[in-house]
Design a protein around this motif. Structure first.
Motif: not given
Ligand code: HEM
Length: 226
Positions: A47, A56, A66
Protein backbone atom coordinates in the motif's frame (compact mmCIF):
# COMPACT_ATOMS: atom_id res chain seq x y z
CA UNK A 1 15.60 -5.88 42.18
CA UNK A 2 15.77 -6.73 38.49
CA UNK A 3 14.15 -10.10 37.88
CA UNK A 4 16.19 -12.11 35.46
CA UNK A 5 14.75 -15.59 35.59
CA UNK A 6 11.21 -16.51 34.70
CA UNK A 7 8.88 -19.13 36.17
CA UNK A 8 9.37 -21.82 33.50
CA UNK A 9 13.17 -21.50 33.24
CA UNK A 10 14.97 -24.67 34.41
CA UNK A 11 18.13 -26.67 33.85
CA UNK A 12 17.97 -30.32 32.73
CA UNK A 13 21.04 -32.47 33.33
CA UNK A 14 22.04 -34.63 30.35
CA UNK A 15 24.37 -34.78 27.39
CA UNK A 16 24.18 -31.97 26.56
CA UNK A 17 22.70 -30.14 29.52
CA UNK A 18 19.67 -28.17 28.30
CA UNK A 19 18.05 -25.08 29.74
CA UNK A 20 14.35 -24.27 29.29
CA UNK A 21 13.94 -20.70 28.03
CA UNK A 22 10.38 -20.48 26.62
CA UNK A 23 7.27 -22.60 27.30
CA UNK A 24 4.88 -23.71 24.54
CA UNK A 25 2.46 -20.82 25.13
CA UNK A 26 5.22 -18.20 24.86
CA UNK A 27 6.53 -19.80 21.65
CA UNK A 28 3.08 -19.93 20.02
CA UNK A 29 2.64 -16.32 21.10
CA UNK A 30 6.01 -15.36 19.58
CA UNK A 31 5.33 -17.03 16.23
CA UNK A 32 1.86 -15.44 15.94
CA UNK A 33 3.59 -12.10 16.53
CA UNK A 34 6.29 -12.90 13.96
CA UNK A 35 3.78 -14.06 11.31
CA UNK A 36 1.63 -10.97 11.80
CA UNK A 37 4.59 -8.60 11.49
CA UNK A 38 5.71 -10.28 8.26
CA UNK A 39 2.16 -10.11 6.82
CA UNK A 40 1.89 -6.47 7.92
CA UNK A 41 5.19 -5.56 6.31
CA UNK A 42 4.17 -7.19 3.03
CA UNK A 43 0.66 -5.72 2.95
CA UNK A 44 1.89 -2.33 4.23
CA UNK A 45 4.64 -2.11 1.60
CA UNK A 46 2.06 -3.04 -1.05
CA UNK A 47 0.00 0.00 0.00
CA UNK A 48 3.03 2.24 0.51
CA UNK A 49 4.30 2.68 -3.03
CA UNK A 50 2.88 1.86 -6.48
CA UNK A 51 6.07 0.01 -7.40
CA UNK A 52 5.24 -2.51 -4.65
CA UNK A 53 1.57 -2.85 -5.56
CA UNK A 54 2.27 -6.30 -7.03
CA UNK A 55 2.49 -7.57 -3.42
CA UNK A 56 -1.30 -7.19 -3.15
CA UNK A 57 -1.51 -10.42 -5.20
CA UNK A 58 -0.50 -12.23 -1.98
CA UNK A 59 -3.66 -11.01 -0.26
CA UNK A 60 -6.16 -11.43 -3.10
CA UNK A 61 -5.92 -7.96 -4.64
CA UNK A 62 -5.81 -4.32 -3.60
CA UNK A 63 -9.15 -4.13 -1.84
CA UNK A 64 -8.48 -7.20 0.27
CA UNK A 65 -5.01 -5.94 1.19
CA UNK A 66 -6.54 -2.64 2.28
CA UNK A 67 -9.17 -4.47 4.35
CA UNK A 68 -6.87 -7.10 5.94
CA UNK A 69 -3.91 -4.86 6.87
CA UNK A 70 -5.50 -3.04 9.86
CA UNK A 71 -6.97 -6.24 11.28
CA UNK A 72 -3.58 -7.97 11.12
CA UNK A 73 -2.28 -4.89 12.94
CA UNK A 74 -4.75 -5.52 15.75
CA UNK A 75 -3.56 -9.16 15.95
CA UNK A 76 0.08 -7.98 16.15
CA UNK A 77 -0.72 -5.45 18.86
CA UNK A 78 -2.60 -7.95 21.03
CA UNK A 79 -0.17 -10.83 20.54
CA UNK A 80 2.94 -8.67 21.06
CA UNK A 81 1.60 -7.21 24.29
CA UNK A 82 0.53 -10.60 25.67
CA UNK A 83 4.17 -11.62 25.05
CA UNK A 84 5.47 -8.28 26.37
CA UNK A 85 3.84 -8.75 29.78
CA UNK A 86 5.58 -12.11 30.20
CA UNK A 87 9.03 -10.68 29.44
CA UNK A 88 9.25 -7.03 30.43
CA UNK A 89 10.79 -7.58 33.85
CA UNK A 90 13.64 -9.63 32.44
CA UNK A 91 14.25 -6.81 29.94
CA UNK A 92 14.60 -4.03 32.52
CA UNK A 93 17.93 -2.21 32.22
CA UNK A 94 20.83 -3.36 34.41
CA UNK A 95 24.12 -1.53 35.06
CA UNK A 96 26.03 -4.22 33.14
CA UNK A 97 24.11 -3.27 29.96
CA UNK A 98 26.32 -0.19 29.56
CA UNK A 99 29.34 -2.42 29.28
CA UNK A 100 27.69 -4.42 26.47
CA UNK A 101 26.78 -1.22 24.61
CA UNK A 102 30.24 0.31 24.95
CA UNK A 103 32.09 -2.89 23.98
CA UNK A 104 30.18 -3.72 20.81
CA UNK A 105 33.47 -4.59 19.14
CA UNK A 106 33.96 -7.56 21.49
CA UNK A 107 30.32 -8.55 20.92
CA UNK A 108 30.55 -8.63 17.12
CA UNK A 109 34.00 -10.22 17.03
CA UNK A 110 32.85 -12.99 19.39
CA UNK A 111 35.23 -12.06 22.25
CA UNK A 112 32.68 -12.63 24.97
CA UNK A 113 35.46 -13.56 27.41
CA UNK A 114 36.21 -9.80 27.59
CA UNK A 115 32.66 -9.01 28.68
CA UNK A 116 30.97 -9.36 32.07
CA UNK A 117 28.27 -11.97 32.68
CA UNK A 118 24.76 -11.19 31.48
CA UNK A 119 21.32 -12.17 32.75
CA UNK A 120 18.56 -13.69 30.61
CA UNK A 121 18.85 -10.87 28.06
CA UNK A 122 21.80 -8.73 26.99
CA UNK A 123 21.58 -5.02 26.19
CA UNK A 124 21.13 -5.65 22.46
CA UNK A 125 18.11 -7.88 23.07
CA UNK A 126 16.69 -5.33 25.50
CA UNK A 127 17.09 -2.46 23.02
CA UNK A 128 15.27 -4.54 20.39
CA UNK A 129 12.54 -5.49 22.88
CA UNK A 130 11.79 -1.90 23.96
CA UNK A 131 12.09 -0.55 20.40
CA UNK A 132 9.53 -3.11 19.23
CA UNK A 133 7.19 -2.21 22.08
CA UNK A 134 7.48 1.53 21.40
CA UNK A 135 7.10 1.22 17.63
CA UNK A 136 4.10 -1.12 17.91
CA UNK A 137 2.40 1.42 20.19
CA UNK A 138 3.03 4.20 17.67
CA UNK A 139 1.86 1.95 14.81
CA UNK A 140 -1.39 0.96 16.50
CA UNK A 141 -2.17 4.52 17.65
CA UNK A 142 -1.47 6.08 14.24
CA UNK A 143 -3.05 3.10 12.48
CA UNK A 144 -6.34 3.62 14.30
CA UNK A 145 -6.24 7.32 13.42
CA UNK A 146 -6.03 6.52 9.70
CA UNK A 147 -8.50 3.58 9.76
CA UNK A 148 -11.14 5.65 8.05
CA UNK A 149 -13.78 2.94 7.89
CA UNK A 150 -14.31 3.09 11.64
CA UNK A 151 -12.50 6.13 12.97
CA UNK A 152 -12.82 8.84 10.33
CA UNK A 153 -15.30 10.91 12.39
CA UNK A 154 -12.84 11.16 15.28
CA UNK A 155 -9.85 12.68 13.48
CA UNK A 156 -9.35 15.70 11.26
CA UNK A 157 -7.63 15.53 7.87
CA UNK A 158 -4.51 17.44 9.09
CA UNK A 159 -4.23 15.00 12.05
CA UNK A 160 -4.52 12.05 9.67
CA UNK A 161 -1.76 13.47 7.47
CA UNK A 162 0.64 13.57 10.44
CA UNK A 163 -0.52 10.09 11.50
CA UNK A 164 0.18 8.65 8.02
CA UNK A 165 3.71 10.05 8.12
CA UNK A 166 4.39 8.77 11.66
CA UNK A 167 2.90 5.38 10.68
CA UNK A 168 5.18 5.05 7.65
CA UNK A 169 8.32 6.13 9.56
CA UNK A 170 7.58 3.69 12.41
CA UNK A 171 6.92 0.92 9.90
CA UNK A 172 10.29 1.45 8.21
CA UNK A 173 12.00 1.49 11.63
CA UNK A 174 10.30 -1.69 12.84
CA UNK A 175 11.27 -3.50 9.63
CA UNK A 176 14.91 -2.51 10.38
CA UNK A 177 14.56 -3.71 14.00
CA UNK A 178 12.97 -6.95 12.74
CA UNK A 179 15.89 -7.56 10.33
CA UNK A 180 18.37 -6.95 13.18
CA UNK A 181 16.43 -9.33 15.46
CA UNK A 182 16.31 -12.16 12.91
CA UNK A 183 19.96 -11.61 11.96
CA UNK A 184 21.04 -11.78 15.62
CA UNK A 185 18.89 -14.89 16.22
CA UNK A 186 20.53 -16.70 13.28
CA UNK A 187 24.05 -15.29 13.73
CA UNK A 188 24.28 -16.30 17.43
CA UNK A 189 24.49 -20.05 16.86
CA UNK A 190 22.15 -22.17 18.95
CA UNK A 191 19.66 -19.34 19.60
CA UNK A 192 16.90 -20.37 17.17
CA UNK A 193 16.14 -23.53 19.11
CA UNK A 194 15.07 -21.33 22.05
CA UNK A 195 12.03 -20.36 19.95
CA UNK A 196 11.54 -23.70 18.18
CA UNK A 197 12.22 -26.30 20.88
CA UNK A 198 11.95 -23.92 23.83
CA UNK A 199 15.39 -24.77 25.22
CA UNK A 200 19.06 -23.94 24.67
CA UNK A 201 22.15 -25.95 25.51
CA UNK A 202 23.98 -25.41 28.80
CA UNK A 203 27.01 -24.33 26.72
CA UNK A 204 24.99 -21.61 24.98
CA UNK A 205 23.68 -20.33 28.32
CA UNK A 206 27.21 -20.43 29.82
CA UNK A 207 28.66 -18.53 26.90
CA UNK A 208 26.00 -15.86 26.36
CA UNK A 209 23.88 -15.57 29.53
CA UNK A 210 26.05 -16.90 32.36
CA UNK A 211 24.45 -14.79 35.09
CA UNK A 212 21.05 -16.25 34.15
CA UNK A 213 22.49 -19.78 34.30
CA UNK A 214 24.14 -19.10 37.66
CA UNK A 215 20.87 -17.73 39.04
CA UNK A 216 19.02 -20.87 37.91
CA UNK A 217 21.61 -23.02 39.67
CA UNK A 218 21.51 -20.75 42.75
CA UNK A 219 17.73 -21.09 42.97
CA UNK A 220 17.89 -24.87 42.37
CA UNK A 221 15.80 -24.63 39.21
CA UNK A 222 16.80 -28.14 38.16
CA UNK A 223 14.36 -30.32 36.22
CA UNK A 224 14.52 -34.03 35.30
CA UNK A 225 17.40 -35.31 33.17
CA UNK A 226 16.79 -35.34 29.41
C1 HEM B 1 11.03 -14.90 11.36
C2 HEM B 1 11.16 -14.02 12.31
C3 HEM B 1 11.68 -14.22 13.69
C4 HEM B 1 12.64 -15.09 14.18
C5 HEM B 1 13.45 -16.11 13.40
C6 HEM B 1 12.73 -14.86 15.61
C7 HEM B 1 13.53 -15.55 16.48
C8 HEM B 1 13.60 -15.37 17.85
C9 HEM B 1 14.40 -16.14 18.76
C10 HEM B 1 15.30 -17.28 18.39
C11 HEM B 1 14.20 -15.64 20.00
C12 HEM B 1 14.85 -16.14 21.31
C13 HEM B 1 16.04 -15.29 21.66
C14 HEM B 1 16.55 -15.55 23.05
O1 HEM B 1 15.79 -15.95 23.92
O2 HEM B 1 17.74 -15.30 23.30
C15 HEM B 1 13.28 -14.56 19.89
C16 HEM B 1 12.85 -13.78 20.95
C17 HEM B 1 12.01 -12.72 20.82
N1 HEM B 1 11.38 -12.29 19.68
FE1 HEM B 1 11.62 -13.06 17.82
N2 HEM B 1 11.87 -13.85 15.95
C18 HEM B 1 11.22 -13.44 14.81
C19 HEM B 1 10.27 -12.43 14.72
C20 HEM B 1 9.89 -11.63 15.76
C21 HEM B 1 8.98 -10.50 15.65
C22 HEM B 1 8.31 -10.05 14.37
C23 HEM B 1 8.86 -9.96 16.88
C24 HEM B 1 8.06 -8.77 17.33
C25 HEM B 1 7.52 -7.87 16.58
C26 HEM B 1 9.68 -10.72 17.78
C27 HEM B 1 9.84 -10.47 19.12
C28 HEM B 1 10.63 -11.18 19.98
C29 HEM B 1 10.80 -10.86 21.38
C30 HEM B 1 10.16 -9.69 22.10
C31 HEM B 1 11.66 -11.83 21.90
C32 HEM B 1 12.16 -11.96 23.34
C33 HEM B 1 13.52 -11.30 23.44
C34 HEM B 1 13.54 -10.25 24.47
O3 HEM B 1 12.63 -10.17 25.29
O4 HEM B 1 14.49 -9.43 24.49
N3 HEM B 1 10.30 -11.73 17.07
N4 HEM B 1 12.92 -14.41 18.56
Amino acid sequence: MVERIQPGDAIHPGKPVTVDRYGVAARVNHWITAASLILLALSGLALFDPSLFFLTALFGGGQNTRAFHPWIGVVLFVSFFVFFFQLWRANLPASVDWVWLTRLKDVVTGHEENLPEFGKYNAGQKVIFWSMAFLILVLIATGLMIWEQYFAPYTSIPTRRIAVLAHAISAVLIICVFILHVYAAIWTRGTLRAMTRGSVTGGWAWRHHRKWLRELVGQRKIGPAE
